[in-house]
Every structure is written in C-alpha cells, then in structure tokens.
Design a protein around this motif. Structure first.
Motif, PDB file in Angstrom:
ATOM      1  N   ARG A  47     -41.999  51.740 -40.310  1.00  0.00           N
ATOM      2  CA  ARG A  47     -42.286  52.953 -38.936  1.00  0.00           C
ATOM      3  C   ARG A  47     -43.150  53.034 -37.870  1.00  0.00           C
ATOM      4  NH1 ARG A  47     -39.294  55.436 -43.243  1.00  0.00           N
ATOM      5  NH2 ARG A  47     -41.191  56.860 -44.183  1.00  0.00           N
ATOM      6  N   TYR A  48     -43.991  52.873 -38.736  1.00  0.00           N
ATOM      7  CA  TYR A  48     -45.510  53.120 -38.552  1.00  0.00           C
ATOM      8  C   TYR A  48     -45.638  51.934 -37.661  1.00  0.00           C
ATOM      9  CZ  TYR A  48     -50.804  52.942 -38.468  1.00  0.00           C
ATOM     10  OH  TYR A  48     -51.923  52.177 -38.033  1.00  0.00           O
ATOM     11  N   THR A  49     -45.517  50.660 -37.792  1.00  0.00           N
ATOM     12  CA  THR A  49     -45.304  49.521 -37.312  1.00  0.00           C
ATOM     13  C   THR A  49     -44.774  49.446 -36.005  1.00  0.00           C
ATOM     14  OG1 THR A  49     -45.846  47.533 -39.187  1.00  0.00           O
ATOM     15  CG2 THR A  49     -44.920  47.083 -36.909  1.00  0.00           C
ATOM     16  N   GLN A  50     -43.512  50.027 -35.588  1.00  0.00           N
ATOM     17  CA  GLN A  50     -42.498  50.832 -34.697  1.00  0.00           C
ATOM     18  C   GLN A  50     -43.295  50.941 -33.407  1.00  0.00           C
ATOM     19  OE1 GLN A  50     -39.519  48.905 -33.888  1.00  0.00           O
ATOM     20  NE2 GLN A  50     -40.195  49.304 -32.282  1.00  0.00           N
ATOM     21  N   ALA A  51     -43.998  52.818 -34.184  1.00  0.00           N
ATOM     22  CA  ALA A  51     -44.422  53.602 -33.373  1.00  0.00           C
ATOM     23  C   ALA A  51     -45.445  53.159 -33.566  1.00  0.00           C
ATOM     24  CB  ALA A  51     -44.488  54.638 -34.666  1.00  0.00           C
ATOM     25  N   ARG A  52     -46.391  52.225 -33.374  1.00  0.00           N
ATOM     26  CA  ARG A  52     -47.538  51.734 -33.154  1.00  0.00           C
ATOM     27  C   ARG A  52     -46.713  51.083 -31.477  1.00  0.00           C
ATOM     28  NH1 ARG A  52     -52.197  53.872 -32.969  1.00  0.00           N
ATOM     29  NH2 ARG A  52     -53.158  51.410 -31.901  1.00  0.00           N
ATOM     30  N   ALA A  53     -45.997  49.622 -32.215  1.00  0.00           N
ATOM     31  CA  ALA A  53     -45.642  48.947 -31.529  1.00  0.00           C
ATOM     32  C   ALA A  53     -45.070  49.276 -30.063  1.00  0.00           C
ATOM     33  CB  ALA A  53     -44.688  48.601 -31.687  1.00  0.00           C
ATOM     34  N   ASN A  54     -44.657  50.506 -29.779  1.00  0.00           N
ATOM     35  CA  ASN A  54     -43.570  51.148 -28.846  1.00  0.00           C
ATOM     36  C   ASN A  54     -45.430  51.939 -28.120  1.00  0.00           C
ATOM     37  OD1 ASN A  54     -41.695  50.768 -29.905  1.00  0.00           O
ATOM     38  ND2 ASN A  54     -41.465  53.150 -30.014  1.00  0.00           N
ATOM     39  N   LEU A  55     -45.981  52.350 -28.669  1.00  0.00           N
ATOM     40  CA  LEU A  55     -47.634  53.150 -28.284  1.00  0.00           C
ATOM     41  C   LEU A  55     -48.084  51.921 -27.132  1.00  0.00           C
ATOM     42  CD1 LEU A  55     -49.538  55.477 -27.171  1.00  0.00           C
ATOM     43  CD2 LEU A  55     -50.804  54.759 -29.926  1.00  0.00           C
ATOM     44  N   GLY A  56     -48.098  50.695 -27.839  1.00  0.00           N
ATOM     45  CA  GLY A  56     -48.964  49.269 -27.520  1.00  0.00           C
ATOM     46  C   GLY A  56     -47.766  48.812 -26.134  1.00  0.00           C
ATOM     47  N   SER A  57     -46.690  48.467 -26.288  1.00  0.00           N
ATOM     48  CA  SER A  57     -45.606  48.648 -25.087  1.00  0.00           C
ATOM     49  C   SER A  57     -46.136  49.660 -23.887  1.00  0.00           C
ATOM     50  CB  SER A  57     -44.663  48.825 -25.029  1.00  0.00           C
ATOM     51  OG  SER A  57     -44.360  47.488 -26.482  1.00  0.00           O
TER      52      SER A  57
END
Length: 247
Positions: A47-57
C-alpha cells in the motif's frame, strides 16, 4: 535484475511499524477475522509503494506540463511543494525542453522505455548551470525522481535510454537517438530539489545494463528450457511404516 536484499528488511519493518502503531485496531480485527488482519498487515509495504507510485505519477504529469510552459493552476495540496520546487528548478537552471515522455527503442538489444525529458542546459566552466544561458550548451537525457533518495541504478536506466537506437513519438514516427553530452537526474521531494549529473558511459555503465538484460532473458525464457523431461525415473515408490501409520 539487480539483487535487493534490503527489501526484505524494509518490508518487515513496514509491517512491524503498522502493527505497533495500530495495535488496538489490529487486535479488534483479528478477533473478528484473523486472516483479514494478517492480510492487512502483510499489505503494508504494497500500500505504501502504491501510494508513492500514484504521487510520483501525478508529480511527473505536473512537471511535464510545467516544462512545456503550460499554466498550472490549483493542484492537490500534496503536490503544492513539488510544484513550487520544480518551478524553482526551472528558474535556477532554465533548461530548454527538446523532447518529453517519448519512447527510447533499441532494435539492437531488444528493449524500450519511456524517458522523462531531453534537455538543453547551459553550463559554465565549472559545470554549473547558467540561468541566462551564457554558458556552453549541453544536451542531456534527464529523469525526474520523487523517491526519498537517488539510487545508483538510475544510471543503468538512463544509459539504456541514451544508447537506444531511436526515439519514437506519440504519432508513431521515429528518428535516430541524438548524441548526448551527458545525463542528469532531478531529485525532487516535498522539501527540496537537487540536479545531479549521472554517468552513462558505454564501456562501464551501459555494459552492466546489457549484462542485466541478458539475465532478464535467462530468467524469462532460457531458464524454462534447460531441464528436459525425465528419461528414466522410479516406477515403484516405497511407502514407509511411518507413512502407513499416518494414514
């Protein structure tokens, strides 16, 4: 294809921190649904990785709009510091955008990837950017990183872009990859930014990427072909007394 042994410890730490920080909630969940509590905890890193990926995108989309000169109005509060720091980068470095978010394609080595930008940057004799563009112009392959730090494998990624055979535009047309004077990564967070040179030399960095590319082929394809079907095998399987009693 690079080994990342630290990920196991990081994953364990994420689960442990979530468990300690939400003990009452996890305990209540476990009383009603033990497996649900287990799934909740073990999904902490994902979940942390997905949240960071969304912010990065979202940040990458914002950066592209800004470097193309588009007006950016209101943004999500989480993106405000990234917008402000990227604006500061544009003011200090004053790069000229050549291409953005196009595809680097290698017919020779069989890979492709989407790069963030090709930039013209003017540098003085000490390699510092000159905002008034009075220095010498350099053509750079550039990448935006919103992670906590910049990691060495960015050099492998960027060397692959720079040494690809051609770049492909959104309309499907292609042209030879230009010659680059170097590469740089913009490490940008919600607190600060830094524009750092990155090595992409063919003899060392790109050669390492190609070796990893070969390992990828081994892992995906070749490894599945090296062991054949048995040409001889046991016909009668011994059943021990322990196995009989267990039944």
């Amino acid at each position: 294809m690079l080994p990342k042994p630290f990920l196991a410890f990081w994953n364990a730490r994420m689960v442990a921190e979530l468990a300690v920080d939400s003990l009452p909630f996890v305990a209540q969940m476990a009383e009603r649904d033990r497996q649900g509590a287990v799934d909740y905890l073990k999904g902490a890193a994902r979940r942390y990785t997905q949240a960071r990926a969304n912010l990065g995108s979202d940040a990458h989309d914002l950066f592209e709009r800004m470097i193309r000169g588009q007006h950016v109005g209101r943004v999500h509060p989480d993106l405000i510091p990234y917008r402000d720091n990227f604006a500061d980068f544009l003011a200090v470095v004053n790069p000229e955008l050549v291409r953005a978010e196009d595809v680097a394609w290698s017919d020779t080595h069989g890979y492709a990837g989407s790069f963030d930008a090709i930039l013209h940057v003017w540098l003085d004799e000490e390699g510092k950017p000159t905002a008034d563009r009075s220095g010498e112009r350099h053509t750079l392959i550039a990448d935006w990183k919103t992670s906590k730090a910049t990691y060495p494998d960015v050099a492998l990624q960027m060397s692959a872009y720079a040494h690809a055979d051609r770049l492909i535009s959104p309309d499907g047309t292609s042209e030879p990859m230009p010659d680059f004077d170097g590469a740089a990564v913009l490490h940008i967070t919600d607190e600060t930014w830094a524009f750092k040179p990155v090595r992409i030399d063919r003899a060392d960095v790109f050669a390492t990427f190609l070796r990893l590319r070969e390992i990828f082929t081994w892992d995906r394809d070749t490894s599945k072909t090296v062991i054949g079907r048995a040409i001889a095998q046991a016909t009668d399987q011994l059943v021990t007394g322990t196995q009989r009693r267990a039944k």
